[in-house]
Design an enzyme around this catalytic site. Sequence first.
Site, mmCIF file in Angstrom:
data_model
loop_
_atom_site.group_PDB
_atom_site.id
_atom_site.type_symbol
_atom_site.label_atom_id
_atom_site.label_comp_id
_atom_site.label_asym_id
_atom_site.label_seq_id
_atom_site.Cartn_x
_atom_site.Cartn_y
_atom_site.Cartn_z
ATOM 1 N N ASP A 17 -80.965 15.227 29.948
ATOM 2 C CA ASP A 17 -79.553 14.955 30.254
ATOM 3 C C ASP A 17 -79.056 15.822 31.408
ATOM 4 O O ASP A 17 -78.000 16.467 31.313
ATOM 5 C CB ASP A 17 -78.672 15.193 29.016
ATOM 6 N N GLU A 197 -75.183 4.719 26.376
ATOM 7 C CA GLU A 197 -74.769 6.118 26.356
ATOM 8 C C GLU A 197 -74.988 6.742 27.735
ATOM 9 O O GLU A 197 -75.408 6.067 28.681
ATOM 10 C CB GLU A 197 -75.545 6.892 25.288
#
Length: 317
Positions: A17, A197
């Site tokens: 991420d 997401e």
Amino acid sequence: MKMEGHYNNPIVLQRADPWVYKHTDGYYYFTGSVPGYQEIEVRRAKSLNELADAERHNVWQAHETGPLSRLIWAPEIHFIRGKWYIYFAASDNEKIRDEHHHHRMFVIENSSPNPFEGEWVEKGQIKTQQESFSLDGTVFTHRNELYYVWAQLGPAIPGNSNLYLSKMENPWTLTGKELLLSIPEYDWEKVGFKVNEGPAAIQRNGKVFITYSASATDENYCMGLLWADENSDLLDGYSWQKNPVPVFETSEENKLFGPGHNSFTVSEDGSQDLIIYHARPEKNHSGDPLDNPNRHAHVQAFTWDEQGFPVFGIPGE
């Protein structure tokens, strides 16, 4: 000019991420999910290649108990209205796959010009209109208004997470309408889990683009694309369109599996748009892929086509 081929990929090991923000002080600020999911680390360097061994600070530590104590995921660092903010998700439960979906979104603030100095203050939970599993909040400014995009479980919608969009009253408070922006609808968004997401926004060529990640976090993870005209009402669902196929996905040839959860920045001289993303060097062979720390941060230059759309190409291209 530094071309993409000069980047030493992966630029940072074991940081899923990955979020990179290039500030006016000339530094690239980098953060991402730290294995063990118990801290928020920020590092900075004047070049992306230097991030691997860069100056780094642990700016926040998980609480011993409570909703900010477990599974600290996907921090993002932003500079908004003269202050630093880090958005992240946290839980009170060690179980990554928990039927109660404890994750919620939080933000911390630092008013120091240098985020490695001063105090990081907890501003609390980013509260949405429906209280449910939520994560991966990001912000962008459009026409002097602050917007927040995030992933959340819709209790009335089958699946794991959808994307939502809202304006912000301030960097820690949503205001007004919350638009259901995207749900997993195509097969490539529903492999293993029904997931939208990890959104990231970029504005170019008269459009607002939002990339996002879909499916399970193993080699099936991939990126999709949403867009709206910059003159449209961004909180009107009819303003948005969605690409029917992924725009960035696994390259077995280049041994980059499950690319996703990206951010955007520019090259050192400002001449190139860059995508920062994580990918695995091999398929996830056993166990929960979220327990496998082999998601590494990569950087790649991308271009724009004649219609003004991003062309991300192939990971490792």
